[in-house]
Each structure stands twice: as C-alpha cells, then as structure tokens.
Design an enzyme around this catalytic site. Structure first.
Site, PDB file in Angstrom:
ATOM      1  N   ASP A 129      -7.234   5.312   5.604  1.00 39.37           N
ATOM      2  CA  ASP A 129      -7.648   5.979   6.831  1.00 39.37           C
ATOM      3  C   ASP A 129      -8.652   7.123   6.390  1.00 39.37           C
ATOM      4  OD1 ASP A 129      -5.851   4.854   8.883  1.00 39.37           O
ATOM      5  OD2 ASP A 129      -4.206   5.075   7.217  1.00 39.37           O
ATOM      6  N   GLY A 141      -3.361   7.642   2.033  1.00 33.22           N
ATOM      7  CA  GLY A 141      -4.415   6.544   1.537  1.00 33.22           C
ATOM      8  C   GLY A 141      -5.841   6.588   2.007  1.00 33.22           C
ATOM      9  N   GLU A 142      -6.687   6.106   1.141  1.00 35.50           N
ATOM     10  CA  GLU A 142      -8.261   6.259   1.599  1.00 35.50           C
ATOM     11  C   GLU A 142      -8.537   5.354   2.697  1.00 35.50           C
ATOM     12  OE1 GLU A 142     -10.567   5.734  -1.981  1.00 35.50           O
ATOM     13  OE2 GLU A 142     -10.758   7.571  -2.276  1.00 35.50           O
ATOM     14  N   GLY A 148       1.054  -1.256   0.111  1.00 37.09           N
ATOM     15  CA  GLY A 148      -0.128   0.145   0.001  1.00 37.09           C
ATOM     16  C   GLY A 148       0.935   1.167  -0.159  1.00 37.09           C
ATOM     17  N   HIS A 149       1.820   1.338   0.679  1.00 37.39           N
ATOM     18  CA  HIS A 149       2.685   2.582   0.810  1.00 37.39           C
ATOM     19  C   HIS A 149       3.239   2.677  -0.466  1.00 37.39           C
ATOM     20  CE1 HIS A 149       2.915   1.505   5.448  1.00 37.39           C
ATOM     21  NE2 HIS A 149       2.630   2.601   5.457  1.00 37.39           N
TER      22      HIS A 149
HETATM   23  O1  PAF Z   1      -1.332   7.576   8.154  1.00 36.93           O
HETATM   24  C1  PAF Z   1      -0.257   7.720   8.979  1.00 36.93           C
HETATM   25  O2  PAF Z   1       0.595   6.518   8.705  1.00 36.93           O
HETATM   26  C2  PAF Z   1       0.010   8.627   9.978  1.00 36.93           C
HETATM   27  O3  PAF Z   1      -1.126   9.022  10.829  1.00 36.93           O
HETATM   28  C3  PAF Z   1       0.526   9.936   9.245  1.00 36.93           C
HETATM   29  C4  PAF Z   1      -0.351  10.677   8.250  1.00 36.93           C
HETATM   30  C5  PAF Z   1       1.820   9.509   8.913  1.00 36.93           C
HETATM   31  C6  PAF Z   1       0.853  11.073  10.440  1.00 36.93           C
HETATM   32  O4  PAF Z   1       1.671  10.475  11.488  1.00 36.93           O
END
Ligand code: PAF
Length: 276
Positions: A141, A138-139, A27-28
């Site tokens: 979250d 990402g959607e 995903g990342h």
């Molecule tokens: O989604 C995440 O990994 C974290 O909430 C973020 C946006 C990097 C903030 O720490």
C-alpha cells in the site's frame, strides 16, 4: 492497551506496532517477524476500520477470522493482538479527522475519496493507544505508506515509520487479504499487474537513455488490457516521496497502479523501476 504500553515503556522496553485489518497472510506475518527483530514487544492491531471504506465498498464483506488470526499471531511470537471494537474506537459524537491533503488526493484517493483521511485518523488513534516506538507498514500500500510518513513528519510524531517490502506469491501476485475474493481463473488474470512491473523493469534495463514515464505507462496500460477482464483504473510513474508524476524514469520513481478484475475485485501493486 495504553496501560500496558506505559508499563513496558517504564521498564525501558521498545514497542513495535503492526497495524492490520486482520485476515492474516504471509505478508502480515513477515511484518510481524520484522517487528519482533526490531523491538522488545510487538503489538498487532486488528481493526476493520469502517471510516476508511466508502459507500458501496467491501466493509461488510471484508474477510474476518479472529480465531485463526489469533493462532497465527501467537505462532510468530506477537505479544498482544489488540482488537478494539468500532464502538470503542468511534464513540457517539466522534467528529475528528486527520487529513494529509495532497498526498491522499490522487491515485487511489481519486476513486476512494476520504479513504486516506480514514486511514490517518485510525492510525493516529492506534499510535496514541499503543504508544509504539516504531510502526511497520507494507510497501504494497505504497500511497498509504507515503501518506502516513507525511502525517508522522507533519505532526512531529515520535514514532519511526518502517516500510516492509511487498511479499509476493511464487507467481508474483502481491499478497493481499482481498486476493480471497479472486476465483481460481481470476488469480491468473490478476498476474497482469506483476507482468506489468516486469515489463516496465525490462524497458528501463534495456534503455541507455532516461525513459519517458508517459511512454512506459502507455505501454503498460496496453499490456494490461491484453488480459481479458482486466481494466486499468490508473497506471502512473511517480516520485516515491511526493507522489507527483515523473516526466522521466529515475532512481526515485515508483510505478504504481490499480486494476479491476472482472469489474469485481480491485487490486493494487507498485514497484521501484531502477535497480539501485
Ligand atoms: O493497511 C491496512 O490494513 C489499513 O489501512 C490500516 C493501516 C491497518 C489502517 O486501518
């Protein structure tokens, strides 16, 4: 980091930021790939942000693997993996917080008070430090995405917030660093979230008239509870922008939910319900 970003900007380069807490999965990498397509330079921040974890949450246990993350980021052509320390981010006397009031209060915010204040504060700092033209979230979250969009709008930030669709395992399980907490049989239980999405979509598809959101939610809650060990924290159908409850399911509705597996692992997922 700021000097490098200023240099790039001076050369007319565009910068994309992918904010992360590390422990990269596909995903990342998909977010990084999109960043690469949309900009000249890609910065990935890696910071496990202590102020977005509540007491008793998994800050100490959160998976960390800087070496492997570095290899993965390099493999997709990331220009900088920016990994500041907690001391650099929050020096003694730090006392400023950014709060998006209503959007951050319900859903996950109800059981994680202060969580989105911590997210907004760190994201704002990351924007200041990396000076991106665009930032990709990402959607998966979904509430985080809505809160950050609102912060960017309310504070006139000159960064475009780009959403990337949730990346799923073949099984349908939404990818998450927290999936590492799941034991093998729990992976199976965790599928109750994706099954709930499929069920809700089927209900919407099969109905000619607009469906009552409350009816869909109660069917989904019942369905999730047929999986032993899975307990619903919340299931809601909300407007994708305001995050307010919908009375009927419409094109802008989002099913959004949090479920605890074996009282141990908290998983979230969400989806649009009406095909556009
Ligand atoms: O989604 C995440 O990994 C974290 O909430 C973020 C946006 C990097 C903030 O720490």
């Amino acid at each position: 980091m700021t000097e490098l970003s200023a240099l790039w900007r001076g050369e007319g380069k565009t910068i994309a930021l992918v904010p992360t807490m590390g422990s990269f999965h596909a995903g990342h990498l998909a977010l990084m790939g999109q960043a690469k397509q949309l900009s000249d330079k890609v910065v990935v921040s890696l910071f496990v942000n202590p102020i977005q974890f509540g007491p008793g949450e998994d800050l100490a246990a959160y998976p960390r693997d800087l070496q492997n993350d570095t290899h993965l980021a390099e493999s997709v052509g990331v220009d900088v993996l920016y990994a500041p320390s907690a001391e650099e981010m929050y020096p003694p006397g730090f006392q400023t917080s950014i709060r998006v009031a209503e959007l951050g209060d319900g859903l996950c915010g109800a059981s994680r008070p202060g969580h989105f204040d911590g997210v907004c504060t760190v994201v704002m700092k990351l924007f200041q430090q990396t000076m991106p033209h665009l930032a990709i979230f990402g959607e998966k979250d979904f509430q985080q995405l809505a809160v950050i969009r609102r912060m960017a709008r309310d504070l006139d930030l000159s960064v475009s917030i780009i959403a990337h669709p949730t990346v799923r395992e073949e099984s349908g399980l939404a990818m998450s660093s927290r999936n590492r907490y799941l034991q093998e049989e729990e992976m199976e239980q965790a599928l109750c979230l994706y099954r709930a999405i499929c069920l809700a979509r089927e209900m919407v598809k099969a109905s000619a008239a607009p469906l009552s959101a409350a009816d869909v939610c109660s069917k989904i809650v019942k369905n999730i509870h047929t999986t032993p060990g899975c307990v619903v924290e919340y299931v809601a159908i909300v407007d994708a922008d305001s995050l307010k409850s919908c009375s009927t399911v419409n094109k802008n509705s989002r099913l959004i939910m949090a479920v605890k597996v074996n009282r141990r692992v908290r998983l979230i997922d969400n989806a649009a319900l009406v095909e556009l």
